[in-house]
Design a protein around this motif. Structure first.
Motif, PDB file in Angstrom:
ATOM      1  N   LEU A  88       0.986  -1.575   0.066  1.00 35.47           N
ATOM      2  CA  LEU A  88      -0.112  -0.259  -0.078  1.00 35.47           C
ATOM      3  C   LEU A  88       1.193   1.564   0.229  1.00 35.47           C
ATOM      4  O   LEU A  88       0.507   2.492  -0.405  1.00 35.47           O
ATOM      5  CB  LEU A  88      -1.632  -0.242   1.332  1.00 35.47           C
ATOM      6  N   ASP A  89       1.685   1.590   0.674  1.00 41.78           N
ATOM      7  CA  ASP A  89       2.715   2.841   0.796  1.00 41.78           C
ATOM      8  C   ASP A  89       3.271   2.938  -1.179  1.00 41.78           C
ATOM      9  O   ASP A  89       3.326   3.857  -0.998  1.00 41.78           O
ATOM     10  CB  ASP A  89       3.874   2.412   1.646  1.00 41.78           C
ATOM     11  N   ALA A  90       3.828   1.951  -1.221  1.00 40.81           N
ATOM     12  CA  ALA A  90       4.670   1.879  -2.670  1.00 40.81           C
ATOM     13  C   ALA A  90       3.287   2.316  -4.032  1.00 40.81           C
ATOM     14  O   ALA A  90       2.792   3.425  -4.590  1.00 40.81           O
ATOM     15  CB  ALA A  90       4.894   0.780  -3.251  1.00 40.81           C
ATOM     16  N   ALA A  91       1.632   1.874  -3.058  1.00 41.52           N
ATOM     17  CA  ALA A  91       0.878   2.281  -4.496  1.00 41.52           C
ATOM     18  C   ALA A  91       0.664   3.311  -4.469  1.00 41.52           C
ATOM     19  O   ALA A  91      -0.278   4.174  -5.098  1.00 41.52           O
ATOM     20  CB  ALA A  91      -0.003   0.471  -3.847  1.00 41.52           C
ATOM     21  N   HIS A  92       0.716   4.114  -3.033  1.00 37.55           N
ATOM     22  CA  HIS A  92       0.235   5.039  -2.391  1.00 37.55           C
ATOM     23  C   HIS A  92       0.705   6.751  -3.439  1.00 37.55           C
ATOM     24  O   HIS A  92       0.521   6.925  -3.713  1.00 37.55           O
ATOM     25  CB  HIS A  92       0.529   5.479  -1.139  1.00 37.55           C
ATOM     26  N   LYS A  93       2.447   6.087  -3.111  1.00 39.08           N
ATOM     27  CA  LYS A  93       3.453   7.111  -4.583  1.00 39.08           C
ATOM     28  C   LYS A  93       2.603   6.893  -5.946  1.00 39.08           C
ATOM     29  O   LYS A  93       2.783   8.271  -6.504  1.00 39.08           O
ATOM     30  CB  LYS A  93       5.043   6.458  -4.181  1.00 39.08           C
ATOM     31  N   SER A  94       2.264   5.343  -6.024  1.00 43.39           N
ATOM     32  CA  SER A  94       2.376   5.611  -7.991  1.00 43.39           C
ATOM     33  C   SER A  94       0.752   6.649  -8.273  1.00 43.39           C
ATOM     34  O   SER A  94       1.251   7.334  -8.931  1.00 43.39           O
ATOM     35  CB  SER A  94       1.816   4.496  -7.634  1.00 43.39           C
ATOM     36  N   LEU A  95       0.261   6.396  -7.855  1.00 40.88           N
ATOM     37  CA  LEU A  95      -1.542   6.459  -7.369  1.00 40.88           C
ATOM     38  C   LEU A  95      -1.638   8.804  -7.178  1.00 40.88           C
ATOM     39  O   LEU A  95      -1.984   8.769  -7.990  1.00 40.88           O
ATOM     40  CB  LEU A  95      -2.539   6.487  -5.793  1.00 40.88           C
ATOM     41  N   THR A  96      -0.430   8.565  -6.134  1.00 42.19           N
ATOM     42  CA  THR A  96      -0.491  10.580  -5.823  1.00 42.19           C
ATOM     43  C   THR A  96       0.373  11.362  -6.971  1.00 42.19           C
ATOM     44  O   THR A  96       0.668  12.315  -7.850  1.00 42.19           O
ATOM     45  CB  THR A  96       0.760  10.533  -4.539  1.00 42.19           C
ATOM     46  N   ARG A  97       1.346  10.444  -7.416  1.00 42.00           N
ATOM     47  CA  ARG A  97       2.272  10.482  -9.014  1.00 42.00           C
ATOM     48  C   ARG A  97       1.009  10.900  -9.515  1.00 42.00           C
ATOM     49  O   ARG A  97       0.556  11.991 -10.911  1.00 42.00           O
ATOM     50  CB  ARG A  97       3.756   9.578  -9.180  1.00 42.00           C
ATOM     51  N   SER A  98       0.143   9.797 -10.244  1.00 39.79           N
ATOM     52  CA  SER A  98      -1.310  10.287 -11.709  1.00 39.79           C
ATOM     53  C   SER A  98      -1.818  11.088 -11.080  1.00 39.79           C
ATOM     54  O   SER A  98      -2.047  11.786 -12.236  1.00 39.79           O
ATOM     55  CB  SER A  98      -1.186   8.874 -11.515  1.00 39.79           C
ATOM     56  N   VAL A  99      -2.070  11.167 -10.247  1.00 39.38           N
ATOM     57  CA  VAL A  99      -2.797  12.271  -9.404  1.00 39.38           C
ATOM     58  C   VAL A  99      -2.121  13.550  -9.697  1.00 39.38           C
ATOM     59  O   VAL A  99      -2.513  14.660 -10.541  1.00 39.38           O
ATOM     60  CB  VAL A  99      -3.869  12.939  -8.068  1.00 39.38           C
ATOM     61  N   GLU A 100      -0.887  13.187  -9.601  1.00 37.00           N
ATOM     62  CA  GLU A 100      -0.040  15.292  -9.325  1.00 37.00           C
ATOM     63  C   GLU A 100       0.321  14.876 -11.361  1.00 37.00           C
ATOM     64  O   GLU A 100       0.615  16.658 -11.581  1.00 37.00           O
ATOM     65  CB  GLU A 100       1.350  15.020  -9.524  1.00 37.00           C
TER      66      GLU A 100
END
Length: 271
Positions: A35-47
């Motif tokens: 989940l921590d790695a998923a959060h980074k990827s999804l946050t980057r997608s939002v950015e």
């Protein structure tokens, strides 16, 4: 999934500014429970694409996994803003309000939807769930019935309708719903059988109601609630010997319940 990660990482290495790649990577990582790695990827997608709904939605799912319901609600609402035509975003946001015990806010959100969702069975079903949780059995019955009429074929919705109809005092309707449930599953759960027995008793068929509750009590001898149901029906029928038996059973199972001494006291008075 490991092969998927390797493939998407190779794509990101070549085209790192493509938000859909980061979204897909985040979804794969959620499936892997990273989940921590998923959060980074999804946050980057939002950015990269803040106007796209899906990354916000999957961030909401991730926050729910972390039991961070406020953050989940904010993400789901952002997804709704980006794409107001997607029913799942509306339902997810409403369920987050429920998780936060903001029941009135959830109702307001669901009742304020446009025509495209107003008559969707999932919206009516969720409203029924929420009203039942609020203790508004009549409103719950209305919306759960609407959901079934609109094509909801989920047995859990019909089961909730049985509960709401009983709590609303609509015993005849409750019996009809139980009969429909029995068509789906001839072997009814014991809690539904108890409601069936109490509905029969409340609609004048006391012997049938008693027999059902007696059978359930014998099948579940360690369930004090089953003996309580049987005791009240026996009391209503004037069967004070059975009232005493129920009182003794309840005292053995849970001495803190008031029905044990109540039933024994009633039996003593009558004898």
């Amino acid at each position: 999934l490991e092969t998927s990660i390797e493939t998407i990482d190779a794509a990101i290495a070549r085209l790192g500014e493509n938000s859909s790649y980061h979204l897909l990577r985040g979804r794969i990582l959620i499936e892997q429970h990273k989940l921590d790695a998923a959060h980074k990827s999804l946050t980057r997608s939002v950015e990269l694409s803040p106007e796209v709904a899906e990354p916000h939605y999957f961030l909401g799912i991730l926050y729910q996994r972390w039991s961070e319901d406020k953050e989940a609600l904010a993400s789901y609402k952002k997804a709704m803003e980006c794409d107001p035509t997607h029913l799942q975003y509306l339902l997810a946001a409403s369920e987050s309000h429920v998780a936060l015990n903001q029941l009135d806010e959830a109702i307001e959100m669901l009742r304020g939807v446009g025509k495209e969702f107003k008559h969707h069975p999932s919206v009516s079903s969720l409203l029924g769930h929420i009203y039942l949780r609020k203790g508004c059995a009549d409103e719950a019955t209305k919306y759960l019935s609407d959901s079934l009429l609109l094509g909801d074929d989920d047995a859990s919705t019909l089961t909730l309708l049985v509960t709401s109809q009983f709590l609303a005092g609509k015993y005849a309707d409750c019996l009809l719903s139980i009969a429909r449930l029995q068509e789906l599953n001839p072997t009814l759960p014991f809690n539904i059988q108890r409601l069936q027995g109490k509905c029969f008793s409340s609609t004048g068929r006391k012997i049938k109601g008693r027999d059902i509750c007696l059978m359930v009590a014998r099948e579940t001898p360690d369930d004090a609630e089953a003996w309580i149901d049987l005791g009240y029906i026996a009391w209503d029928m004037g069967d004070y010997n059975r009232v005493a038996v129920c009182g003794e059973k309840i005292l053995q199972l849970n001495p803190e319940l008031s029905e044990g001494p109540l039933f024994l006291g009633i039996s003593e008075i009558r004898s």
